[in-house]
Design an enzyme around this catalytic site. Structure first.
Site, PDB file in Angstrom:
ATOM      1  N   GLU A   1      36.470  32.373  51.534  1.00  0.00           N
ATOM      2  CA  GLU A   1      36.379  32.520  50.136  1.00  0.00           C
ATOM      3  C   GLU A   1      36.082  31.368  49.173  1.00  0.00           C
ATOM      4  OE1 GLU A   1      36.157  34.860  47.235  1.00  0.00           O
ATOM      5  OE2 GLU A   1      36.584  35.903  49.124  1.00  0.00           O
TER       6      GLU A   1
ATOM      7  N   GLU B   1      28.899  29.985  44.783  1.00  0.00           N
ATOM      8  CA  GLU B   1      28.651  30.821  43.467  1.00  0.00           C
ATOM      9  C   GLU B   1      28.561  29.845  42.038  1.00  0.00           C
ATOM     10  OE1 GLU B   1      31.181  33.971  43.192  1.00  0.00           O
ATOM     11  OE2 GLU B   1      30.328  35.167  44.487  1.00  0.00           O
TER      12      GLU B   1
END
Length: 411
Positions: free
Chosen positions: A354, A361
């Protein structure tokens, strides 16, 4: 036609001197640039009134040459005269012997001075004795070099204002062979006629252009000087600080060396004294403290990154809740060490995936604010890694907690 090409009346300026080419090999009187010699022959023939209107030179030519001239030079000169100018005949002779015969000499010593050498040739009854000829390595170029040294000794600023061509011209105009050297030197410093023997040489003068600057330009120049002064002061202060630090390090080094010499053996003490002094001594305690500070700073950056991701990412907040629930269940069911290891690896893999997804991102949004297919692909791949890690954690949780939860259900 008697042609002795050895004199130049031109003071070359800077541009012309850079483009001018010499017919002789540098430092000698051997011709190696025949194109320049052809131009010189054209000039001589025109000055003598032979314009070549008939397509050739219809006069016999006599060429003077120095003693022991190269056969290559004579052969090439003959090719130029016969093939280019079409002369009917050409004869070669030693220039100094021509001069000696013209002045009525029959028996004597002929002194022939050239550019780089001087030949002494005895003549007996108008017959030259070539086998007894002698060469002296002194000529016009050596005279010019010697005159240049004398002028430099008397006028130190002169070499930058006079060139080699002008020096050689001074030699040709003002130097001569004395018939009575001792007599002239004995009376040379007499006041009578001393001013008449002075030679005044006017060198080319170029007036320097003085650029007038405006007040704004002067102010900018003054500001630049101030800025340069400030930079120099800062550099000097930095150098003083560096020197002080080095001195302090040397003091620490010698203090530490003194302490080690107290407990060292004679052999070890000699080795330590003969060892090279380190460029910058850093005490061990300072090294360990610096290492610990760097490690603490690294952990601080890592925890700050995890905290920032928790505040901004909903998925990480969900993983945090799930992690707390799993840890509570593990404590309730009293898992074994092996089961705790599997649960810990699953939790770490999900969190790591994660965090990597969040980093990718963020970098993708920075590099490509707008939509781009490759940016979307990168985000999809990162999300897929998170999904695979989460599925693996679900499988491990089902294997570890499934049977225990099933046993709690009512029958």
């Amino acid at each position: 036609i008697l042609s002795d090409i050895a004199y130049s009346e031109i003071y070359f300026d800077g541009t012309a001197r850079g483009q001018a080419k010499n017919q002789y090999e540098p430092g000698s009187n051997i011709i190696n640039n025949w194109d320049v010699l052809e131009g010189a022959l054209d000039y001589i023939f025109i000055k003598l009134g032979i314009d070549g209107s008939k397509g050739h030179v219809d006069r016999p030519v006599v060429i003077t040459e120095p003693l022991a001239n190269l056969q290559y030079s004579k052969r090439t000169m003959s090719e130029v005269l016969f093939e280019l100018y079409g002369v009917p005949s050409a004869s070669y002779g030693i220039d100094s012997l021509f001069s000696y015969a013209h002045n009525g000499g029959r028996t004597g010593l002929v002194v022939s001075s050239a550019y780089t050498s001087t030949h002494l040739l005895p003549v007996v009854d108008s017959k030259p004795l070539f086998a007894q000829a002698t060469r002296l390595d002194w000529g016009r170029s050596q005279c010019a070099d010697y005159l240049n040294k004398l002028l430099r000794a008397k006028y130190p600023a002169l070499p930058g204002k006079i060139n080699d061509t002008q020096i050689e011209d001074l030699v040709r105009q003002h130097c001569y062979i004395s018939q009575d050297y001792q007599g002239e030197m004995a009376n040379y410093l007499d006041w009578t006629g001393l001013e008449d023997r002075d030679v005044l040489v006017q060198l080319p003068f170029t007036e320097k252009e003085v650029v007038q600057k405006s007040e704004e330009e002067l102010a900018r120049a003054a500001e630049k000087r101030k800025e340069s002064g400030r930079r120099l002061q800062e550099q000097a202060a930095k150098m003083r600080l560096d020197k002080l630090i080095r001195k302090e390090q040397e003091l620490e080094y010698y203090k530490d060396l003194q302490q080690r010499l107290v407990t060292a053996t004679k052999k070890d003490a000699r080795t330590m004294l003969e060892a090279d002094e380190p460029a910058a001594y850093i005490p061990p305690s300072a090294t360990s403290r610096s290492l610990l500070r760097r490690r603490a700073a690294s952990f601080g950056h890592a925890f700050r990154g995890v905290a920032g991701a928790l505040r901004s990412e909903v998925h990480l907040q969900f993983h945090a809740v799930a992690t707390g629930l799993v840890l509570g269940l593990g404590y309730y069911f009293r898992l074994s060490a092996t089961e705790w290891a599997l649960v810990a690896l699953s939790i770490a893999s999900v969190w790591a995936a994660e965090l990597f997804n969040t980093a990718i991102e963020t970098l993708t949004n920075l590099a490509s604010p707008g939509y781009h297919p490759l940016a979307g692909k990168a985000k999809d791949v990162a999300a897929g890694a998170v999904l695979l890690a989460a599925l693996g954690a679900v499988v491990v949780g089902g294997l570890v907690f499934g049977p225990r939860l099933w046993g709690l259900l009512p029958r």
